[in-house]
Design an enzyme around this catalytic site. Sequence first.
Site, PDB file in Angstrom:
ATOM      1  N   LYS A  10       0.825  -1.207   0.000  1.00  0.00           N
ATOM      2  CA  LYS A  10       0.000   0.000   0.000  1.00  0.00           C
ATOM      3  C   LYS A  10       0.869   1.272   0.000  1.00  0.00           C
ATOM      4  O   LYS A  10       2.076   1.209   0.281  1.00  0.00           O
ATOM      5  CB  LYS A  10      -0.934  -0.043   1.207  1.00  0.00           C
ATOM      6  CG  LYS A  10      -1.906  -1.238   1.158  1.00  0.00           C
ATOM      7  CD  LYS A  10      -2.857  -1.212   2.343  1.00  0.00           C
ATOM      8  CE  LYS A  10      -3.844  -2.362   2.271  1.00  0.00           C
ATOM      9  NZ  LYS A  10      -4.818  -2.317   3.388  1.00  0.00           N
ATOM     10  N   TYR A  74     -12.617  -3.170  -3.230  1.00  0.00           N
ATOM     11  CA  TYR A  74     -13.173  -3.053  -1.877  1.00  0.00           C
ATOM     12  C   TYR A  74     -14.704  -2.985  -1.882  1.00  0.00           C
ATOM     13  O   TYR A  74     -15.302  -2.364  -0.998  1.00  0.00           O
ATOM     14  CB  TYR A  74     -12.597  -1.822  -1.173  1.00  0.00           C
ATOM     15  CG  TYR A  74     -11.180  -2.006  -0.665  1.00  0.00           C
ATOM     16  CD1 TYR A  74     -10.831  -3.124   0.093  1.00  0.00           C
ATOM     17  CD2 TYR A  74     -10.196  -1.056  -0.909  1.00  0.00           C
ATOM     18  CE1 TYR A  74      -9.533  -3.294   0.568  1.00  0.00           C
ATOM     19  CE2 TYR A  74      -8.902  -1.220  -0.424  1.00  0.00           C
ATOM     20  CZ  TYR A  74      -8.584  -2.338   0.316  1.00  0.00           C
ATOM     21  OH  TYR A  74      -7.302  -2.508   0.806  1.00  0.00           O
ATOM     22  N   PHE A  82     -15.645   3.775   7.448  1.00  0.00           N
ATOM     23  CA  PHE A  82     -14.256   4.150   7.172  1.00  0.00           C
ATOM     24  C   PHE A  82     -13.917   4.115   5.685  1.00  0.00           C
ATOM     25  O   PHE A  82     -12.781   4.406   5.301  1.00  0.00           O
ATOM     26  CB  PHE A  82     -13.275   3.271   7.964  1.00  0.00           C
ATOM     27  CG  PHE A  82     -13.358   1.789   7.656  1.00  0.00           C
ATOM     28  CD1 PHE A  82     -12.771   1.255   6.522  1.00  0.00           C
ATOM     29  CD2 PHE A  82     -14.019   0.936   8.531  1.00  0.00           C
ATOM     30  CE1 PHE A  82     -12.836  -0.106   6.239  1.00  0.00           C
ATOM     31  CE2 PHE A  82     -14.092  -0.435   8.254  1.00  0.00           C
ATOM     32  CZ  PHE A  82     -13.504  -0.955   7.105  1.00  0.00           C
ATOM     33  N   ARG A 110      -1.554 -14.908   4.204  1.00  0.00           N
ATOM     34  CA  ARG A 110      -2.372 -14.266   5.246  1.00  0.00           C
ATOM     35  C   ARG A 110      -1.685 -14.360   6.605  1.00  0.00           C
ATOM     36  O   ARG A 110      -1.677 -13.412   7.378  1.00  0.00           O
ATOM     37  CB  ARG A 110      -3.751 -14.921   5.310  1.00  0.00           C
ATOM     38  CG  ARG A 110      -4.618 -14.642   4.114  1.00  0.00           C
ATOM     39  CD  ARG A 110      -5.134 -13.241   4.070  1.00  0.00           C
ATOM     40  NE  ARG A 110      -6.145 -12.979   5.068  1.00  0.00           N
ATOM     41  CZ  ARG A 110      -6.870 -11.876   5.129  1.00  0.00           C
ATOM     42  NH1 ARG A 110      -6.676 -10.909   4.235  1.00  0.00           N
ATOM     43  NH2 ARG A 110      -7.775 -11.692   6.071  1.00  0.00           N
ATOM     44  N   THR A 116      -5.517  -7.981  10.480  1.00  0.00           N
ATOM     45  CA  THR A 116      -5.858  -6.719   9.799  1.00  0.00           C
ATOM     46  C   THR A 116      -5.576  -5.520  10.698  1.00  0.00           C
ATOM     47  O   THR A 116      -5.050  -4.496  10.263  1.00  0.00           O
ATOM     48  CB  THR A 116      -7.360  -6.707   9.414  1.00  0.00           C
ATOM     49  OG1 THR A 116      -7.614  -7.826   8.583  1.00  0.00           O
ATOM     50  CG2 THR A 116      -7.726  -5.429   8.675  1.00  0.00           C
ATOM     51  N   ARG A 127       2.608  -6.919   9.352  1.00  0.00           N
ATOM     52  CA  ARG A 127       1.952  -5.813  10.079  1.00  0.00           C
ATOM     53  C   ARG A 127       2.472  -5.714  11.510  1.00  0.00           C
ATOM     54  O   ARG A 127       2.623  -4.623  12.055  1.00  0.00           O
ATOM     55  CB  ARG A 127       0.443  -6.003  10.059  1.00  0.00           C
ATOM     56  CG  ARG A 127      -0.142  -5.727   8.669  1.00  0.00           C
ATOM     57  CD  ARG A 127      -1.580  -6.133   8.588  1.00  0.00           C
ATOM     58  NE  ARG A 127      -2.186  -5.834   7.299  1.00  0.00           N
ATOM     59  CZ  ARG A 127      -3.255  -6.451   6.829  1.00  0.00           C
ATOM     60  NH1 ARG A 127      -3.848  -7.405   7.534  1.00  0.00           N
ATOM     61  NH2 ARG A 127      -3.746  -6.115   5.644  1.00  0.00           N
ATOM     62  N   ASN A 137      -2.016  -0.124   7.229  1.00  0.00           N
ATOM     63  CA  ASN A 137      -1.557  -1.482   7.556  1.00  0.00           C
ATOM     64  C   ASN A 137      -0.657  -2.135   6.492  1.00  0.00           C
ATOM     65  O   ASN A 137      -0.558  -3.350   6.412  1.00  0.00           O
ATOM     66  CB  ASN A 137      -2.731  -2.369   7.975  1.00  0.00           C
ATOM     67  CG  ASN A 137      -3.732  -2.582   6.865  1.00  0.00           C
ATOM     68  OD1 ASN A 137      -3.557  -2.070   5.766  1.00  0.00           O
ATOM     69  ND2 ASN A 137      -4.766  -3.355   7.131  1.00  0.00           N
ATOM     70  N   HIS A 140      -2.013  -5.578   1.608  1.00  0.00           N
ATOM     71  CA  HIS A 140      -3.265  -6.320   1.469  1.00  0.00           C
ATOM     72  C   HIS A 140      -2.919  -7.686   0.907  1.00  0.00           C
ATOM     73  O   HIS A 140      -2.040  -7.788   0.049  1.00  0.00           O
ATOM     74  CB  HIS A 140      -4.220  -5.604   0.504  1.00  0.00           C
ATOM     75  CG  HIS A 140      -5.359  -6.461   0.050  1.00  0.00           C
ATOM     76  ND1 HIS A 140      -6.528  -6.580   0.783  1.00  0.00           N
ATOM     77  CD2 HIS A 140      -5.491  -7.291  -1.014  1.00  0.00           C
ATOM     78  CE1 HIS A 140      -7.334  -7.446   0.163  1.00  0.00           C
ATOM     79  NE2 HIS A 140      -6.730  -7.885  -0.936  1.00  0.00           N
ATOM     80  N   GLU A 151      -9.657 -10.974  -7.359  1.00  0.00           N
ATOM     81  CA  GLU A 151      -8.819  -9.789  -7.181  1.00  0.00           C
ATOM     82  C   GLU A 151      -7.692  -9.720  -8.209  1.00  0.00           C
ATOM     83  O   GLU A 151      -7.372  -8.642  -8.707  1.00  0.00           O
ATOM     84  CB  GLU A 151      -8.251  -9.767  -5.765  1.00  0.00           C
ATOM     85  CG  GLU A 151      -9.324  -9.495  -4.710  1.00  0.00           C
ATOM     86  CD  GLU A 151      -8.785  -9.419  -3.294  1.00  0.00           C
ATOM     87  OE1 GLU A 151      -9.547  -9.029  -2.395  1.00  0.00           O
ATOM     88  OE2 GLU A 151      -7.612  -9.768  -3.062  1.00  0.00           O
TER      89      GLU A 151
END
Length: 168
Positions: A10, A74, A82, A110, A116, A127, A137, A140, A151
């Site tokens: 990100k 998303y 948010f 993951r 998350t 993270r 964070n 993704h 995705e």
Amino acid sequence: LREQTLVLVKPDAVQRRLVGDVIGRFERRGFKLVAMKLLQVPELQEGRGYVCGYPCIIAPRCHQADRGLLDRHYQHLQQKPFYPALLAYMTSGPLVAMVWEGYNVVRSTRAMVGDTDSAQAAAGTIRGDLSMHVSRNVVHASDSVETALREIGFWFQRDELVAWESGD
Ligand code: CMP
């Protein structure tokens, strides 16, 4: 088995020069990189893109993390309070999209990414090591094999995935 997953580094992580750290973790684990690109944010491209100095135009491909792409990615979060802040965060700078391949790559990735909510993420996870807050964070990663398929299709064209022999 050719399970694949989508990982986004990100904008906060690109800005903090953490791209190599994230890639290194997946490489050392043994996963295979099959696609990767740096995506510009259209709002930021205006007037100050490197593109201006070169005899080329932006290819008619998915090289921009624009509003439409993020809305699709998303989709399930659009009603969340948010969501506007998430959109602003995700368009605050360039991001890196990657596809990693390997045995159980979705589940392993993951686990490597961590909770998350960065505050809950275990030390040793991406993270848990690199982030303090859920709204910054760092990465993704797709949450299931089905989600990954969808995705990857949002972020990459079929011919952007590179098949190569890694000897395993
Ligand atoms: P990601 O794994 O990309 O999936 C959804 C994203 O929404 C998540 O990481 C966070 O960046 C963001 N997110 C989830 N919950 C919150 C929250 N409570 N506040 C701000 N951002 C959130």
